[in-house]
Scaffold this motif. Structure first.
Motif, mmCIF file in Angstrom:
data_model
loop_
_atom_site.group_PDB
_atom_site.id
_atom_site.type_symbol
_atom_site.label_atom_id
_atom_site.label_comp_id
_atom_site.label_asym_id
_atom_site.label_seq_id
_atom_site.Cartn_x
_atom_site.Cartn_y
_atom_site.Cartn_z
ATOM 1 N N ARG A 1 1.000 -1.291 -0.249
ATOM 2 C CA ARG A 1 0.396 -0.172 0.113
ATOM 3 C C ARG A 1 0.709 1.756 0.556
ATOM 4 N NH1 ARG A 1 0.370 -2.182 5.230
ATOM 5 N NH2 ARG A 1 0.866 -1.035 6.746
ATOM 6 N N HIS A 2 2.033 1.406 0.404
ATOM 7 C CA HIS A 2 2.611 2.755 0.564
ATOM 8 C C HIS A 2 3.638 2.445 -0.938
ATOM 9 C CE1 HIS A 2 3.082 2.276 5.092
ATOM 10 N NE2 HIS A 2 3.819 1.070 4.541
ATOM 11 N N THR B 1 0.563 4.523 -3.189
ATOM 12 C CA THR B 1 0.422 5.499 -2.682
ATOM 13 C C THR B 1 1.693 6.492 -3.294
ATOM 14 O OG1 THR B 1 0.913 5.753 -0.026
ATOM 15 C CG2 THR B 1 -1.405 5.123 -0.805
ATOM 16 N N ALA B 2 3.170 6.328 -2.809
ATOM 17 C CA ALA B 2 4.383 6.794 -3.383
ATOM 18 C C ALA B 2 3.735 6.821 -4.467
ATOM 19 C CB ALA B 2 5.135 5.843 -2.844
#
Length: 312
Positions: free
Chosen positions: A56-57, A60-61
């Protein structure tokens, strides 16, 4: 005279062991024996969801980086995130509102139009980005191992971030036309969550189709333009269908159009002049149903072809 045979002084030596005869084994047995797995094999659906959540990181990044780089070469930079939909709304206002007269009988037409343009652009951009999510990122797909669904999800998240920037301009327009903030503005949150889920599922469907049929990206602008005209972006569908047979096929299709549903929900949340009577019956159930159908169905449809992306 008979001869007596004496035993040999040394016992005969056994023949040297040779190579064992080859016996063909089942490939699955060999793989299980040595702990081998198929490279890029599709994981189970629960495992795939877990892999996607673990990244998920990255999602988003990646979405933020794409959004930042989108207008990096332009002198106005990120201002274009707001300026582009505003210019589209200005063109539609001139052509449809003034020349064709669709603004007649529609209260607060400019906020009505700008809201429709912004919400529609969210869906349109998500679908177009999803169409090229795999085919436009083949280098990344072939170089790294990750759940491929991260790409269409990140592209839709990028479009959501861009919509939130545009909503700042929309708030200014609403205040300029005398529409004060109200508690109904809180309905924006569930409406956007449902629309984002719908857009993401639709983007996954188009990502799988676009990965194997790149020509679909050339066809989509025409299909999306037709869909836009059926979604009441520039005119009021309730006014357009006034006096029509409510049991007719055309009326039922327009009432169930998901893009029109999400646009009208946003107008209902933001504008006092857009009343509940202009919404289709069971509008929230319809919005949730489209989100569930497209979101879950699109995710499973995309997952089923996971091992084919980037090959061939």
């Amino acid at each position: 005279m008979s001869q007596v045979l004496e035993p040999p002084s040394t016992p005969p030596t056994a023949p040297a062991p040779g190579p064992r005869p080859y016996t063909e084994e089942d490939p699955a047995t060999l793989a299980a024996r040595y702990g081998l797995t198929v490279s890029g094999a599709r994981p189970s659906l629960p495992a795939y969801v877990r892999q996607l959540w673990q990244r998920r990181h990255f999602i988003t990044a990646f979405a933020t980086a794409k959004l930042t780089a989108q207008y990096s070469q332009a002198k106005l930079g990120q201002v274009w995130q707001v300026l582009t939909p505003l210019l589209n709304a200005a063109v539609y206002y001139f052509i449809f509102g003034q020349l064709l007269g669709t603004s007649k009988g529609v209260p607060d037409y400019i906020p009505f139009l700008v809201t429709g343009v912004f919400v529609w652009t969210f869906t349109q951009s998500s679908v177009m980005a999803g169409t090229r999510a795999i085919s436009g990122s083949l280098g990344l797909v072939r170089a790294l191992h990750f759940p491929r669904a991260a790409l269409p999800v990140s592209y839709c998240l990028q479009q959501l971030q861009q919509l939130l920037f545009s909503m700042c301009a929309l708030v200014v327009i609403l205040l300029a036309f005398g529409i004060p903030p109200a508690l109904s503005w809180l309905l924006i949150v569930p409406a956007l969550v449902l629309q984002f889920t719908f857009n993401t599922g639709l983007a996954m469907i188009m990502a799988r189709i676009g990965a194997h049929t790149p020509d679909i990206s050339q066809l989509m602008p025409f299909l999306l333009r037709t869909w836009m005209y059926m979604s009441g972006v520039m005119w009021s569908l309730s006014k357009l269908m006034k006096g029509q047979d409510h049991h007719g096929i055309a009326y039922q299709l327009l009432q169930a159009n998901p893009a029109a549903i999400y646009i009208d929900l946003m107008r209902f949340a933001l504008m006092d002049s857009f009343h509940a009577s202009q919404l289709p019956p069971h509008v929230w159930a319809l919005a949730a149903g489209w989100a569930l159908l497209a979101g879950a169905g699109g995710f499973i449809y995309f997952w089923k072809a996971e091992e084919t992306y980037g090959r061939g």
